[in-house]
Design a protein around this motif. Structure first.
Motif, PDB file in Angstrom:
ATOM      1  N   SER A   4      -3.142  -0.925  13.228  1.00 51.86           N
ATOM      2  CA  SER A   4      -2.267  -1.990  13.686  1.00 51.86           C
ATOM      3  C   SER A   4      -1.245  -2.296  12.608  1.00 51.86           C
ATOM      4  CB  SER A   4      -3.083  -3.236  14.023  1.00 51.86           C
ATOM      5  OG  SER A   4      -3.615  -3.790  12.849  1.00 51.86           O
ATOM      6  N   PRO A   5      -0.083  -2.836  12.977  1.00 53.26           N
ATOM      7  CA  PRO A   5       0.964  -3.100  11.994  1.00 53.26           C
ATOM      8  C   PRO A   5       0.487  -3.986  10.840  1.00 53.26           C
ATOM      9  CG  PRO A   5       1.830  -3.370  14.205  1.00 53.26           C
ATOM     10  CD  PRO A   5       0.348  -3.155  14.338  1.00 53.26           C
ATOM     11  N   ASN A   6      -0.323  -4.998  11.127  1.00 53.50           N
ATOM     12  CA  ASN A   6      -0.783  -5.885  10.058  1.00 53.50           C
ATOM     13  C   ASN A   6      -1.704  -5.169   9.093  1.00 53.50           C
ATOM     14  OD1 ASN A   6       0.694  -7.978  11.051  1.00 53.50           O
ATOM     15  ND2 ASN A   6      -0.996  -8.870  12.217  1.00 53.50           N
ATOM     16  N   SER A   7      -2.579  -4.284   9.598  1.00 54.44           N
ATOM     17  CA  SER A   7      -3.479  -3.587   8.677  1.00 54.44           C
ATOM     18  C   SER A   7      -2.717  -2.562   7.847  1.00 54.44           C
ATOM     19  CB  SER A   7      -4.617  -2.913   9.449  1.00 54.44           C
ATOM     20  OG  SER A   7      -4.129  -1.849  10.234  1.00 54.44           O
ATOM     21  N   ARG A   8      -1.622  -1.987   8.369  1.00 54.16           N
ATOM     22  CA  ARG A   8      -0.828  -1.023   7.612  1.00 54.16           C
ATOM     23  C   ARG A   8      -0.155  -1.683   6.417  1.00 54.16           C
ATOM     24  NH1 ARG A   8      -2.280   3.657   7.047  1.00 54.16           N
ATOM     25  NH2 ARG A   8      -2.825   4.583   8.980  1.00 54.16           N
ATOM     26  N   ASP A   9       0.216  -2.966   6.553  1.00 54.01           N
ATOM     27  CA  ASP A   9       0.889  -3.662   5.463  1.00 54.01           C
ATOM     28  C   ASP A   9      -0.008  -3.810   4.244  1.00 54.01           C
ATOM     29  OD1 ASP A   9       3.121  -3.876   7.031  1.00 54.01           O
ATOM     30  OD2 ASP A   9       2.695  -5.937   7.655  1.00 54.01           O
ATOM     31  N   SER A  10      -1.306  -3.765   4.428  1.00 53.73           N
ATOM     32  CA  SER A  10      -2.209  -3.990   3.305  1.00 53.73           C
ATOM     33  C   SER A  10      -2.991  -2.735   2.921  1.00 53.73           C
ATOM     34  CB  SER A  10      -3.170  -5.133   3.638  1.00 53.73           C
ATOM     35  OG  SER A  10      -3.972  -4.778   4.745  1.00 53.73           O
ATOM     36  N   THR A  11      -2.538  -1.572   3.350  1.00 55.48           N
ATOM     37  CA  THR A  11      -3.220  -0.341   2.985  1.00 55.48           C
ATOM     38  C   THR A  11      -2.415   0.441   1.967  1.00 55.48           C
ATOM     39  OG1 THR A  11      -2.279   0.866   4.865  1.00 55.48           O
ATOM     40  CG2 THR A  11      -4.435  -0.163   5.200  1.00 55.48           C
ATOM     41  N   TRP A  12      -3.138   1.121   1.107  1.00 55.86           N
ATOM     42  CA  TRP A  12      -2.531   1.843  -0.008  1.00 55.86           C
ATOM     43  C   TRP A  12      -3.113   3.231  -0.124  1.00 55.86           C
ATOM     44  CZ3 TRP A  12       1.180  -0.555  -3.014  1.00 55.86           C
ATOM     45  CH2 TRP A  12       1.345  -1.916  -2.786  1.00 55.86           C
ATOM     46  N   VAL A  13      -2.326   4.134  -0.653  1.00 56.56           N
ATOM     47  CA  VAL A  13      -2.792   5.472  -1.007  1.00 56.56           C
ATOM     48  C   VAL A  13      -2.343   5.752  -2.433  1.00 56.56           C
ATOM     49  CG1 VAL A  13      -2.833   6.398   1.344  1.00 56.56           C
ATOM     50  CG2 VAL A  13      -0.739   6.571  -0.006  1.00 56.56           C
ATOM     51  N   LEU A  14      -3.031   6.655  -3.064  1.00 52.23           N
ATOM     52  CA  LEU A  14      -2.594   7.130  -4.374  1.00 52.23           C
ATOM     53  C   LEU A  14      -1.659   8.299  -4.141  1.00 52.23           C
ATOM     54  CD1 LEU A  14      -5.593   7.397  -6.854  1.00 52.23           C
ATOM     55  CD2 LEU A  14      -3.472   6.140  -7.148  1.00 52.23           C
ATOM     56  N   GLU A  15      -0.469   8.215  -4.673  1.00 54.92           N
ATOM     57  CA  GLU A  15       0.479   9.312  -4.563  1.00 54.92           C
ATOM     58  C   GLU A  15       0.458  10.065  -5.888  1.00 54.92           C
ATOM     59  OE1 GLU A  15       4.377   9.356  -2.275  1.00 54.92           O
ATOM     60  OE2 GLU A  15       4.951   8.816  -4.310  1.00 54.92           O
ATOM     61  N   ARG A  78       0.921  12.512 -12.417  1.00 54.73           N
ATOM     62  CA  ARG A  78       1.154  11.067 -12.409  1.00 54.73           C
ATOM     63  C   ARG A  78       0.601  10.509 -11.100  1.00 54.73           C
ATOM     64  NH1 ARG A  78       5.306   7.733 -15.147  1.00 54.73           N
ATOM     65  NH2 ARG A  78       5.369   9.627 -16.350  1.00 54.73           N
ATOM     66  N   LEU A  79      -0.238   9.471 -11.200  1.00 52.32           N
ATOM     67  CA  LEU A  79      -0.806   8.817 -10.019  1.00 52.32           C
ATOM     68  C   LEU A  79      -0.172   7.444  -9.870  1.00 52.32           C
ATOM     69  CD1 LEU A  79      -4.573   9.656 -10.631  1.00 52.32           C
ATOM     70  CD2 LEU A  79      -2.975  10.838  -9.121  1.00 52.32           C
ATOM     71  N   THR A  80       0.333   7.162  -8.665  1.00 46.64           N
ATOM     72  CA  THR A  80       1.004   5.892  -8.401  1.00 46.64           C
ATOM     73  C   THR A  80       0.470   5.312  -7.102  1.00 46.64           C
ATOM     74  OG1 THR A  80       3.004   6.823  -9.402  1.00 46.64           O
ATOM     75  CG2 THR A  80       3.255   4.785  -8.130  1.00 46.64           C
ATOM     76  N   PRO A  81      -0.005   4.064  -7.110  1.00 48.23           N
ATOM     77  CA  PRO A  81      -0.404   3.448  -5.845  1.00 48.23           C
ATOM     78  C   PRO A  81       0.831   3.072  -5.041  1.00 48.23           C
ATOM     79  CG  PRO A  81      -0.688   1.905  -7.654  1.00 48.23           C
ATOM     80  CD  PRO A  81      -0.248   3.206  -8.261  1.00 48.23           C
ATOM     81  N   VAL A  82       0.876   3.472  -3.770  1.00 47.68           N
ATOM     82  CA  VAL A  82       2.005   3.166  -2.893  1.00 47.68           C
ATOM     83  C   VAL A  82       1.465   2.685  -1.543  1.00 47.68           C
ATOM     84  CG1 VAL A  82       3.563   4.842  -3.981  1.00 47.68           C
ATOM     85  CG2 VAL A  82       2.191   5.535  -2.021  1.00 47.68           C
ATOM     86  N   ALA A  83       2.272   1.918  -0.846  1.00 44.94           N
ATOM     87  CA  ALA A  83       1.898   1.496   0.502  1.00 44.94           C
ATOM     88  C   ALA A  83       1.738   2.738   1.372  1.00 44.94           C
ATOM     89  CB  ALA A  83       2.962   0.573   1.074  1.00 44.94           C
ATOM     90  N   ALA A  84       0.730   2.739   2.215  1.00 42.37           N
ATOM     91  CA  ALA A  84       0.503   3.885   3.103  1.00 42.37           C
ATOM     92  C   ALA A  84       1.700   4.034   4.039  1.00 42.37           C
ATOM     93  CB  ALA A  84      -0.778   3.690   3.891  1.00 42.37           C
ATOM     94  N   PRO A  85       2.293   5.232   4.099  1.00 43.08           N
ATOM     95  CA  PRO A  85       3.429   5.435   5.010  1.00 43.08           C
ATOM     96  C   PRO A  85       2.999   5.226   6.463  1.00 43.08           C
ATOM     97  CG  PRO A  85       3.141   7.309   3.516  1.00 43.08           C
ATOM     98  CD  PRO A  85       1.950   6.431   3.349  1.00 43.08           C
ATOM     99  N   ALA A  86       3.928   4.871   7.317  1.00 37.59           N
ATOM    100  CA  ALA A  86       3.638   4.616   8.735  1.00 37.59           C
ATOM    101  C   ALA A  86       2.998   5.829   9.399  1.00 37.59           C
ATOM    102  CB  ALA A  86       4.914   4.211   9.454  1.00 37.59           C
ATOM    103  N   TYR A  87       3.380   7.046   8.979  1.00 30.89           N
ATOM    104  CA  TYR A  87       2.848   8.254   9.598  1.00 30.89           C
ATOM    105  C   TYR A  87       1.480   8.669   9.047  1.00 30.89           C
ATOM    106  CZ  TYR A  87       4.577  10.349   5.303  1.00 30.89           C
ATOM    107  OH  TYR A  87       4.822  10.628   3.983  1.00 30.89           O
ATOM    108  N   TRP A  88       1.008   8.001   8.003  1.00 32.75           N
ATOM    109  CA  TRP A  88      -0.250   8.368   7.358  1.00 32.75           C
ATOM    110  C   TRP A  88      -1.405   8.119   8.318  1.00 32.75           C
ATOM    111  CZ3 TRP A  88      -1.815  11.069   3.342  1.00 32.75           C
ATOM    112  CH2 TRP A  88      -3.107  10.907   2.862  1.00 32.75           C
ATOM    113  N   ASP A  89      -2.174   9.164   8.632  1.00 34.89           N
ATOM    114  CA  ASP A  89      -3.302   8.985   9.542  1.00 34.89           C
ATOM    115  C   ASP A  89      -4.638   9.260   8.869  1.00 34.89           C
ATOM    116  OD1 ASP A  89      -3.119  11.707   9.285  1.00 34.89           O
ATOM    117  OD2 ASP A  89      -3.108  12.146  11.415  1.00 34.89           O
ATOM    118  N   GLY A  90      -4.616   9.428   7.548  1.00 37.66           N
ATOM    119  CA  GLY A  90      -5.843   9.654   6.797  1.00 37.66           C
ATOM    120  C   GLY A  90      -6.450   8.349   6.329  1.00 37.66           C
ATOM    121  N   PRO A  91      -7.506   8.436   5.537  1.00 41.17           N
ATOM    122  CA  PRO A  91      -8.116   7.225   5.001  1.00 41.17           C
ATOM    123  C   PRO A  91      -7.161   6.535   4.033  1.00 41.17           C
ATOM    124  CG  PRO A  91      -9.088   9.165   3.975  1.00 41.17           C
ATOM    125  CD  PRO A  91      -8.155   9.650   5.060  1.00 41.17           C
ATOM    126  N   ALA A  92      -7.339   5.241   3.874  1.00 41.45           N
ATOM    127  CA  ALA A  92      -6.479   4.478   2.967  1.00 41.45           C
ATOM    128  C   ALA A  92      -7.305   3.393   2.295  1.00 41.45           C
ATOM    129  CB  ALA A  92      -5.310   3.856   3.728  1.00 41.45           C
TER     130      ALA A  92
END
Length: 119
Positions: A4-15, A78-92
């Protein structure tokens, strides 16, 4: 995890950004062999990119491959925490008591977690 849009705003991935090390062809082929299974290559910037959304077995194996390449070939990881992109369908990672909270913290003032001090 829901998308959902609200849960995407608070999810992160390591890039992970991996800068290749200049080498002769045999060593380059070995770098390719180590990095190709876990990252995608951008020939324009000569960097590899990967995203990690969980510290599960697959995530730890990916990190191990990245750091093995750095140790053996001198690549820069280099590892950087970033907001999960909208297309990201993996774990976050999520905010709160999760790993993402640690990723947002800083080891030293002005130095993101994962970067080594200059001296």
């Amino acid at each position: 995890m829901t998308s959902s849009p609200n849960s995407r705003d608070s999810t992160w991935v390591l890039e992970a950004t991996i800068r290749t090390a200049p080498t002769a062809d045999p060593q380059w082929q070995e770098q390719l062999g180590r990095l190709r299974p876990v990252a995608s290559y951008d020939p324009e910037t000569q960097t590899w990119h990967a995203r990690l959304g969980a510290l599960d077995l697959a995530g730890v194996q990916m990190l191990q491959a990245l750091f093995d390449a750095a140790r053996v070939h001198g690549t820069e990881v280099r590892l950087t925490p970033v907001a999960a992109p909208a297309y990201w369908d993996g774990p976050a990672f999520t905010r709160g008591p999760d790993v993402a909270a640690l990723l947002e913290a800083q080891a030293d003032r002005g130095r993101p977690l994962g970067q080594l001090p200059l001296a």
